[in-house]
Structure formats: structure tokens, C-alpha cells
Design an enzyme around this catalytic site. Structure first.
Site, PDB file in Angstrom:
ATOM      1  N   ASN A  69       0.860  -1.178   0.000  1.00  0.00           N
ATOM      2  CA  ASN A  69       0.000   0.000   0.000  1.00  0.00           C
ATOM      3  C   ASN A  69       0.893   1.223   0.000  1.00  0.00           C
ATOM      4  O   ASN A  69       1.384   1.678   1.035  1.00  0.00           O
ATOM      5  CB  ASN A  69      -0.905  -0.007   1.231  1.00  0.00           C
ATOM      6  CG  ASN A  69      -1.875  -1.169   1.184  1.00  0.00           C
ATOM      7  OD1 ASN A  69      -2.864  -1.138   0.459  1.00  0.00           O
ATOM      8  ND2 ASN A  69      -1.560  -2.236   1.924  1.00  0.00           N
ATOM      9  N   GLU A  70       1.105   1.737  -1.195  1.00  0.00           N
ATOM     10  CA  GLU A  70       2.031   2.859  -1.380  1.00  0.00           C
ATOM     11  C   GLU A  70       1.359   4.175  -0.984  1.00  0.00           C
ATOM     12  O   GLU A  70       0.141   4.215  -0.778  1.00  0.00           O
ATOM     13  CB  GLU A  70       2.469   2.906  -2.854  1.00  0.00           C
ATOM     14  CG  GLU A  70       3.208   1.667  -3.332  1.00  0.00           C
ATOM     15  CD  GLU A  70       4.639   1.566  -2.792  1.00  0.00           C
ATOM     16  OE1 GLU A  70       4.992   2.297  -1.855  1.00  0.00           O
ATOM     17  OE2 GLU A  70       5.402   0.736  -3.321  1.00  0.00           O
ATOM     18  N   PRO A  71       2.141   5.248  -0.857  1.00  0.00           N
ATOM     19  CA  PRO A  71       1.553   6.552  -0.551  1.00  0.00           C
ATOM     20  C   PRO A  71       0.380   6.849  -1.478  1.00  0.00           C
ATOM     21  O   PRO A  71       0.446   6.590  -2.681  1.00  0.00           O
ATOM     22  CB  PRO A  71       2.704   7.526  -0.780  1.00  0.00           C
ATOM     23  CG  PRO A  71       3.917   6.711  -0.495  1.00  0.00           C
ATOM     24  CD  PRO A  71       3.604   5.322  -0.949  1.00  0.00           C
ATOM     25  N   SER A  80      -2.556   5.466  -0.836  1.00  0.00           N
ATOM     26  CA  SER A  80      -3.543   4.388  -0.635  1.00  0.00           C
ATOM     27  C   SER A  80      -4.646   4.857   0.307  1.00  0.00           C
ATOM     28  O   SER A  80      -4.390   5.575   1.266  1.00  0.00           O
ATOM     29  CB  SER A  80      -2.882   3.158  -0.002  1.00  0.00           C
ATOM     30  OG  SER A  80      -1.933   2.624  -0.862  1.00  0.00           O
TER      31      SER A  80
END
Ligand code: F6R
Length: 650
Positions: free
Chosen positions: A170-172, A174
Site C-alpha cells: 500500500n504505497e503513498p 492508498s
């Protein structure tokens, strides 16, 4: 608990108020202890559920962080009868697309580190499937989410954290409400994955990951982070605001998340960086020095210009109560830092050495410089190396590993063709040599990105680095009989992931120490690097020192730690700072240039786009600049060292 200098570190603070931390944090001296704690908590939960005749659902992560937890769980299974028959697992994520058997697949990772070694039932294992056709992925993700719910939800979730702040993938950006889905990987995350894939082009752009909301449903979450490269993102996640730009910060809202850190990953937390802002401190000399350096940097004033108002206004009034006189305190710390500077790293002959970092006697010392990779010696301490040689010490250098994975295929191909053509021109080409060269050339020309090098290619790559190391050491002035190649076996896996330290590795280091009986040893003290080569190389040296501790010559043997290619010691930690003139810095650069295979774009550049010589110069200049800012003398550049006092010969 001992830190790098062998000092007692527990009880760093008398009282921990932790006012800046928005989640419960536990800091351990090293990753192994921290992992043991997490593994034991998991084992306890597994056993409790067993007693109740119930299943337990674990959410599992991959990557370098949880490896030691899995190792400990496997050990408990083998030695203490811990059974996994009631364990159901859900892994966080998998690259997409990704065949199960691929070297980089998380499916393979989990089997190699855990599942193949315990009695878990195969039907209880769930890992996102990276092999599905793209049009089936959305429905599959929905099913994965439902399967977690059907299993009763996750009891214990393990998490690592990426340098982007991602949990799972879950990358920035998300959403807090996100569930299992396909995502695009952040550039930094792909960059960090180069170590497993060989080149950036090979790293997938996508992954399937459990979402933030899926993770949130877990009853207990352990987020683990080890190593200094995680320190700044940990501070943001733990002390910063909850924000989409740091997905791990959402965990602040989870009722039962525990943050598990080693000292390096905790370094940027306020309680470590400026503990006086958090609680009442136990004012040791080192902590006082740290506080004064911090104050000087915070106010932008040289140490000798700091006033009692500066101390009072920046949360250091308590220090003034202990010290009574800020003026004398300034002078004391100034002198302490001043005395770390020396142009005589091997000690200054016939000088009063009471306040010098090194002993004056013997005037000429036997020295061993241990270099984990073939270029760390010149990158990290090239200036000091040169001074030691110039000042007449008997200097040996020992290259601990071959460094053979960090050579481009095109370089190896060039050498193989060179050998073939040389033999041809000399009319010395035998049939067996021709077959050998052609095998190597054929392999290199047709090598697939995910293919491991054949042994002959590894040998060529190792020899390329060996030649470069020899050239660098000769450039500094060493004779060949003072240049040692240990080729420690733990490194020879052919891939970035290394084998554990073995007896054979330790023996190699021990023998060299016995042979030379040095007065000074230099080693890469990258304690920040929990799994990497530097840490293993250092462990071998520590172990050799322990084994040799009773030898008479050991009483006079001092171990100085330099930091490897990435970070420098903090100023308050430095015990010896060796300055360099502009000319000396240029010479150091030339020695680094001998490592041609590492120039421009080495296969494993890490997270920094600068070349190694640039990083080294920037870092050495930054240290000199910091000393200058504190009000000390101005030099072009400086190399810094900390003395290890883990044995009693301190
Ligand atoms: C792995 C995962 C990732 C990693 C993170 C840290 O399953 O979901 O979030 O935990 O990228 O990776 P390491 O531990 O290799 O630093």
C-alpha cells in the site's frame, strides 16, 4: 545491553515519557533480539490456541525484515516441538505478474524461510496469486478478502515498512478503506527491489496486496523495522500526523499495534535524537556531548558561543542544573571534540598521547584494514589508509569477500573474450581452454535476467574485483604480500541473499589476526545494516576478537570502526577524525577510481544515484563542515572512526 562501543545502553533514559510517539514502540539492541521477542509472542499465541483446540490466523510479510522471526519459529519447531498444524496464514502481497517458482516470488520466499521447515498444512497457506490472467485478478482479490473473513480474521499480523512508508504494497496515496487489490509499485520501492531482481527493468511494476482496511482488521499488529535506512520513515509514521503520504501512519488509529525496532531504526525518534525533550535524562558524558552538539546545530552557533539562554530555551535547563556552569561545559565539550582530530591515525611518535585518540607507542604499528567488499577500504578510509602507509606503519589490507555479484555481465564478457583472443594470438590456445572460454562467452551472451551465474563466470567477476582491489592497495603503497583476499564463503551464494556466517568464515579472519598480531585493526562498523554483507563481516571480526582475547598481543590491539558506503557516525560518537587536504582528497578519489567495474552505474548502487567516490567525498566534506559549524578548525574533508570497546582491553 551493549552498544557499538560495548557500553551499557539500557537505562538510557531514567524515565520514558514518550510524548512524541503516537503508537507503542519497543526498541531492542539488535534485530535478532527484537525478532526473538516477536517469534516468542507468536509461539505463545499458537500454543494458547492449541490448548483451546482452535486455529490461529497469522498475517505474514516477506522482505528482509521478518526473516529472523521465521528462523526463530523454525528453530522452535525443530527444537521445542512448536507445531503449526493449527496455523492458517495469509500473506500480505505478491508481485504481479510472478510465477510461483521464480527466485523473487514471495511464494518461494515463504516456502524457503518458513513453510518447508514446519508442519503447516498446505491447504492452510494463502499467498496472493501472481500467476492469474489480469482479467481474473479483481474477482480473485475479492475472494482473498472473503477467505480472511471466513477464517475468522487475522489474529496476529506481521508488517515491515518500506522507505515510502508502505505497509504491504500500500504505497503513498492508498486509501484507508482499501482492501485486497492490484496496485502499481512506487519508484522507490522498485528501486529497493533491484537487489533481488538484478536490474530495475526486471522489477515488476505491479503487485497484489492486502489493503489498509484488510490489515486493520487484524487483532494484533507487529510492525517491525530494522536498520538506519528505516529511521526517518519510522519517525514519520510514529511521530508524524496520520497521512496518505505515509500509509503506515494509519496504524496510529489501530487499537493494538506495536512498533518493534532495533536501535538503528529508532535513531530518529525524538526520545533517541533529543531525549531531553522527552523526559528526565541520565546525563552521561556521551549524552551531554550529544546534547551540546545538538544545541549548537539547532541554534546555528559554534559551541563556544552558546549561552545559558540557549540551553534554557531549548529544553536543556535540566542539564544546566547538573552542570552549574554552561561556560565550562562549552569548553569541556569543545575540547572533547577538538581532541578527536588527528593527522596521526597510527599515533604520533614521541608525543604526549594523554589526549590523543591513538597511542604514541609503538611508533610503528602493525595494522590490518578489513574491507568487506573490495572497495570499502578506499571508499570509507582511503585518506587514513594513505596516511598510515605514509607514516611508516606496517599496513595490511584484507578483502573479506570477493564482491563477485556486483560486476556487470558485459565486463565479464570482455575479459572472457580477452583471454580467448590473447591465447589465440600467443598460439597458446588449448582445446580445453577454448571450450572453457566459449562456454563462458556463450553463457554471457545468452544469459536471461533471472539466471544465476555459472561458477566460471563468478570466478571471472571475482577476479575482476580482485585486480581492482590490488590496484587500489598498490596505489596507496602496499606490497603484494600485504594484500590478502579472504573470499569468505558465506558470500558465495551467487545472489544478493547471503548464507549465515560459518566457522570457515571466522577461521579465515582469526588466522590473519594471529599471523599479523596487529596493534590496530580497522573494520566496517555498519551496525545499521542488519542483514547485509558488512554486518556479517563485522560479526566475523567480533567473534575472532573474542576467541583471541587471551593472546598477549591482544592487550595492545585496538579495533577502530569506520562506516561503510552509506552513513557516517554522528559527531558526538566520533572518537577519531582524520582530516584531509584538497590534495589528499584527490588522491583518495584516484584510489577509488581503480575500481572500474563499480564506476558510473554499478550493479548494486543502493538508494543513491551518486557514484561511490562522490558519496565518499560528500560525506567526508560534510563531516569537516559539521566540525567547522561547531566552531572547530576548518578542513577540506574528514574520515571518522569509533573505537570498539567490546573486549576488556579498552
Ligand atoms: C512484504 C511487504 C513490504 C515489506 C517492506 C519492507 O511482504 O509487504 O511491505 O515489508 O517493503 O521490506 P524489507 O523488509 O525488505 O525492508
Amino acid at each position: 545491553m551493549n552498544d557499538v562501543k560495548g557500553r551499557i545502553t539500557s537505562g538510557y533514559l531514567k524515565y520514558e515519557l514518550k510524548t512524541f510517539e503516537k503508537m507503542p514502540v519497543r526498541i531492542w539492541d539488535d534485530a535478532r533480539e527484537a525478532s526473538r521477542y516477536v517469534a516468542q509472542s507468536i509461539a505463545l499465541a499458537i500454543r494458547q490456541k492449541q490448548q483451546d483446540g482452535e486455529k490461529i490466523v497469522l498475517g505474514l510479510a516477506t522482505g528482509s525484515t521478518p526473516i529472523k522471526v521465521y528462523e526463530e519459529l523454525v528453530r522452535m519447531h525443530k527444537e521445542e516441538g512448536l507445531s503449526f498444524r493449527n496455523v492458517v496464514t495469509f500473506n500480505l502481497d505478491e508481485y504481479y505478474p510472478m510465477p510461483k517458482e521464480a527466485r523473487q516470488s514471495y511464494w518461494r520466499f515463504m516456502h524457503e524461510y518458513l513453510f518447508d521447515h514446519v508442519d503447516i498444512l498446505p491447504e492452510n497457506i494463502h499467498i496472493p496469486d501472481g500467476t492469474l490472467p489480469i482479467e481474473e485478478v479483481a474477482a480473485y482479490c475479492e475472494r482473498y478478502e472473503k477467505m480472511i473473513d471466513l477464517a475468522g480474521g487475522i489474529d496476529i499480523q506481521l508488517l515491515g515498512i518500506g522507505r515510502t512508508g508502505h505497509i504491504g504494497f500500500n504505497e503513498p496515496g492508498s486509501w484507508e478503506t482499501s482492501t485486497t487489490r492490484m496496485v502499481r509499485l512506487d519508484h522507490l520501492t522498485r528501486h529497493d527491489a533491484i537487489k533481488d531482481f538484478g536490474s530495475e527493468d526486471e522489477v515488476p511494476y505491479r503487485a497484489i496486496t492486502m489493503g489498509i482496511a484488510s490489515i486493520f482488521k487484524a487483532r494484533i499488529i507487529y510492525l517491525m523495522a530494522f536498520g538506519q535506512h528505516k529511521a526517518s520513515i519510522i519517525r514519520e509514521a510514529v511521530e508524524g500526523d496520520i497521512s496518505h503520504s505515509v500509509p503506515a501512519s494509519f496504524l496510529q488509529k489501530h487499537p493494538n499495534t506495536r512498533i518493534i525496532l532495533d536501535r538503528s531504526a529508532a535513531e530518529d525518534l525524538t526520545r533517541m535524537k533529543a531525549p531531553w525533550l522527552v523526559g528526565i535524562c541520565n546525563w552521561t558524558d556521551d549524552l551531554i556531548c550529544k546534547a551540546v552538539v545538538w544545541l549548537s546545530q539547532k541554534t546555528g552557533k559554534p559551541i563556544l558561543k552558546l549561552t545559558d539562554e540557549d540551553y534554557n530555551e531549548h529544553g536543556l535547563s535540566e542539564l544546566l542544573i547538573e552542570e552549574a556552569n554552561y561556560y565550562e561545559l562549552n569548553i569541556r565539550i569543545f575540547n572533547r571534540l577538538q581532541r578527536t582530530i588527528t593527522g596521526w591515525p597510527g599515533g604520533k611518535p614521541n608525543a604526549d598521547d594523554t589526549n590523543r585518540p591513538e597511542r604514541a607507542h609503538p611508533a610503528s604499528k602493525r595494522v590490518i584494514i578489513f574491507s568487506p567488499h573490495p572497495d570499502d577500504d578506499v571508499i570509507s578510509m582511503g585518506g587514513t589508509f594513505q596516511r598510515l602507509v605514509d607514516q611508516g606503519h606496517d599496513v595490511h589490507v584484507a578483502y573479506q569477500t570477493s564482491g563477485n555479484i556486483a560486476v556487470h555481465d558485459h565486463d565479464a564478457l570482455r575479459y572472457a573474450e580477452f583471454m580467448l583472443e590473447f591465447d589465440q594470438m600467443q598460439q597458446a590456445l588449448t582445446d580445453s581452454n577454448r571450450a572453457l572460454y566459449e562456454k563462458v562467452i556463450h553463457f554471457l551472451r545468452h544469459k536471461r535476467a533471472d539466471q544465476l551465474d555459472i561458477p566460471e563466470v563468478r570466478t571471472i567477476k571475482g577476479l575482476i574485483r580482485r585486480g581492482e582491489a590490488r590496484a587500489g592497495a598498490r596505489f596507496v603503497g602496499l606490497n603484494d604480500d600485504h594484500i590478502h583476499f579472504l573470499d569468505m564463503p558465506f558470500y558465495e551464494t551467487g545472489v544478493a541473499r547471503k548464507a549465515p556466517l560459518s566457522e570457515a568464515d571466522i577461521q579465515l579472519v582469526t588466522h590473519l589476526l594471529e599471523r599479523v598480531q596487529p596493534h590496530q585493526v580497522y573494520a566496517a562498523g555498519d551496525l545499521a545494516d542488519p542483514h547485509g554483507t558488512h554486518r556479517v563481516c563485522l560479526d566475523a571480526i567480533f567473534e575472532a576478537f573474542r576467541r583471541l582475547r587471551e593472546r598477549p598481543w591482544m592487550k595492545d590491539c585496538w579495533l577502530w570502526l569506520y562506516r561503510g558506503a552509506w552513513h557516517e557516525w554522528a559527531v558526538h560518537e566520533i572518537e577519531m577524525a582524520v582530516p584531509m587536504s584538497p590534495l589528499q582528497l584527490r588522491r583518495k578519489r584516484q584510489a577509488i577510481f581503480m575500481h572500474q567495474s563499480q564506476k558510473d552505474r554499478p550493479p548494486f548502487p543502493g538508494d543513491d544515484n551518486r557514484e561511490f567516490w562522490q558519496r565518499a567525498e560528500d560525506r567526508n566534506r560534510a563531516t569537516a563542515h559539521t566540525y567547522r559549524q561547531l566552531g572547530l578548525a576548518e578542513y577540506e574533508a574528514m574520515e571518522a572512526f569509533v573505537r570498539w570497546k567490546g573486549l576488556d582491553n579498552a
